[in-house]
Design a protein around this motif. Structure first.
Motif, short mmCIF file in Angstrom:
data_model
loop_
_atom_site.label_atom_id
_atom_site.label_comp_id
_atom_site.label_asym_id
_atom_site.label_seq_id
_atom_site.Cartn_x
_atom_site.Cartn_y
_atom_site.Cartn_z
N LEU A 222 -0.72 -3.92 -0.81
CA LEU A 222 -0.16 -5.12 -1.43
C LEU A 222 -0.20 -5.03 -2.95
O LEU A 222 0.75 -5.40 -3.65
CB LEU A 222 -0.93 -6.35 -0.97
N LYS A 223 -1.31 -4.53 -3.48
CA LYS A 223 -1.43 -4.39 -4.93
C LYS A 223 -0.39 -3.41 -5.46
O LYS A 223 0.23 -3.65 -6.51
CB LYS A 223 -2.84 -3.91 -5.29
N LEU A 224 -0.20 -2.31 -4.73
CA LEU A 224 0.83 -1.35 -5.14
C LEU A 224 2.21 -1.98 -5.07
O LEU A 224 3.06 -1.78 -5.97
CB LEU A 224 0.77 -0.11 -4.24
N SER A 225 2.47 -2.75 -4.02
CA SER A 225 3.77 -3.38 -3.84
C SER A 225 4.06 -4.39 -4.95
O SER A 225 5.18 -4.50 -5.44
CB SER A 225 3.85 -4.06 -2.48
N HIS A 226 3.03 -5.13 -5.36
CA HIS A 226 3.22 -6.11 -6.42
C HIS A 226 3.57 -5.44 -7.75
O HIS A 226 4.30 -6.00 -8.56
CB HIS A 226 1.96 -6.95 -6.58
N ARG A 227 3.05 -4.20 -7.93
CA ARG A 227 3.31 -3.49 -9.18
C ARG A 227 4.70 -2.86 -9.18
O ARG A 227 5.42 -2.91 -10.17
CB ARG A 227 2.25 -2.41 -9.42
N ASN A 228 5.07 -2.23 -8.05
CA ASN A 228 6.34 -1.47 -8.05
C ASN A 228 7.48 -2.18 -7.33
O ASN A 228 8.62 -1.70 -7.34
CB ASN A 228 6.13 -0.08 -7.46
N GLY A 229 7.18 -3.29 -6.66
CA GLY A 229 8.24 -4.06 -6.01
C GLY A 229 8.77 -3.47 -4.72
O GLY A 229 9.78 -3.95 -4.19
N ASN A 230 8.11 -2.45 -4.17
CA ASN A 230 8.57 -1.85 -2.92
C ASN A 230 8.21 -2.72 -1.73
O ASN A 230 7.15 -3.35 -1.71
CB ASN A 230 7.96 -0.46 -2.74
N PRO A 231 9.07 -2.75 -0.70
CA PRO A 231 8.80 -3.59 0.48
C PRO A 231 7.71 -2.99 1.37
O PRO A 231 7.46 -1.79 1.36
CB PRO A 231 10.15 -3.62 1.21
N ILE A 232 7.08 -3.87 2.13
CA ILE A 232 6.08 -3.44 3.12
C ILE A 232 6.45 -4.05 4.46
O ILE A 232 6.63 -5.28 4.57
CB ILE A 232 4.66 -3.89 2.73
N GLY A 233 6.59 -3.22 5.47
CA GLY A 233 6.87 -3.70 6.81
C GLY A 233 5.58 -3.90 7.59
O GLY A 233 4.65 -3.09 7.49
#
Length: 361
Positions: A222-233
């Motif tokens: 989640l932290k990585l996603s918040h930084r780079n904006g990539n989706p998580i399924g």
């Protein structure tokens, strides 16, 4: 001399620091020789011989170690064995040259062997000790025969040298045994820590991550996603009719089904995906950097793998399937909320016929 402790990793300048210790020993020999020359008890030509040997050998080895050239010569960066033998030769020559102050040579000879304790095997230390006793012994004999030295003094000096060398070699064997025990204990400790870590993070029945560790991994993603904006399924997977397997074939068969389904999950997916045992027969799948379409394609592959599982050892007609709910985590959404949405879709898949995936629109 220079040493490289086998029980300690070679740091960036470890060999170079040991080379300075060698220079210090050679420097002490030079000071003793020069001092003897100044007070008139050592002939000047002998002073020149000792100082030249010490400078040539000491600086030569230091340059090899400090420049890194020693690595191309030996696996031991410090060239411990070579330096020990060279130092004993210097000590033998110095003993012959240094007249009344020659007894001072015995201390560097012993110091050399003490250095060897930490870098050589006991058999190598013994060979260095034999070389030292032999070289200085020859120097003593030559001194008695050609320089009219007192044989009683030389014999006593030889006895003391041999006695101390024997003590150091015995100590070497004991230190080697202690280091070996320490290495063995450290290895067992590392294995025990690894087992504890594995038990703390994995599910014993399936080998997948357990629920607690999965939450930690999701939080990281989640932290990585918040930084780079990539989706998580996020997908929640439930094995269809698992209770019937347990009731009909027993819990051992149920465990086999769980393990086989877990293996199928891992076989069908990418190394970056996260799988954990979430409930009794539920699995949580996390797909980093994955859109809903890509996540759905992964679940199709998993479904094919699960359908192909051979359970003939339980019953030739037994086949298993799963129902799944798939969502994409929303910006700033808590992981619990995303899992709950996936759980709702999974139950919708069960209610609409099982063996299918319901994906959020």
């Amino acid at each position: 001399m220079n040493s490289q402790m086998s029980a300690k990793p070679d740091g960036p300048d470890f060999g170079t620091r040991q080379a300075y210790l060698s220079l210090l020993m050679y420097g002490a020999l030079c000071v003793a020789a020069i001092g003897g020359g100044v007070v008139g008890v050592v002939e000047i030509q002998n002073v020149v011989v000792v100082v030249t040997l010490c400078v040539f050998i000491g600086v030569g080895f230091w340059a090899l170690v400090a420049s890194g050239l020693s690595r191309s010569i030996s696996a031991d960066r410090s060239l411990t064995a070579a330096q020990c033998y060279a130092a004993q030769e210097v000590c033998g020559i110095a003993y012959l040259c240094m007249g009344p102050v020659r007894a001072g040579v015995l201390l560097p000879a012993l110091t050399t062997l003490i250095f060897a304790l930490f870098g050589l095997q006991p058999s190598q230390v013994r060979r260095v000790a034999y070389a030292s006793v032999a070289l200085i012994g020859v120097a003593m004999v030559v001194g008695v025969l050609t320089l009219q030295r007192d044989p009683r003094v030389e014999a006593l000096s030889f006895f003391l040298l041999a006695f101390y060398m024997a003590g150091v070699t015995t100590l070497s064997a004991r230190l080697s045994s202690m280091r070996e025990r320490m290495r063995s204990d450290n290895l067992r400790l590392e294995e025990a820590v690894a087992r504890v870590a594995l038990l703390a993070t994995t599910d014993e029945r399936t080998g997948l991550w357990n629920r607690r560790h999965a939450l930690e991994l999701i939080e990281h993603e989640l932290k990585l996603s918040h930084r780079n904006g990539n989706p998580i399924g996020i997908a929640l997977i439930d094995i269809d009719h698992f209770k019937n397997v347990n009731d009909t074939f027993g819990h051992a068969a149920g465990d086999q089904v769980l393990k086989s389904a877990s293996a199928a999950l891992l076989h069908a997916t990418r190394n970056t995906d996260i799988y954990s045992r979430w409930g009794d027969v539920e699995f949580l799948a996390v797909f980093p950097n994955t859109s809903l379409e890509q996540g759905l394609a992964v679940l199709v592959r998993i479904r094919q793998e699960v359908a192909a599982i051979d359970l003939s050892s339980i019953d030739p007609q037994l086949r298993i399937s799963f129902s799944a709910g798939l969502v994409s985590m929303r910006p700033s959404e808590a992981q619990a909320a995303a899992v709950n949405r996936a759980d709702e879709l999974m139950y919708r898949a069960k209610q609409t016929g099982r063996d299918r995936t319901v994906c959020e629109s």
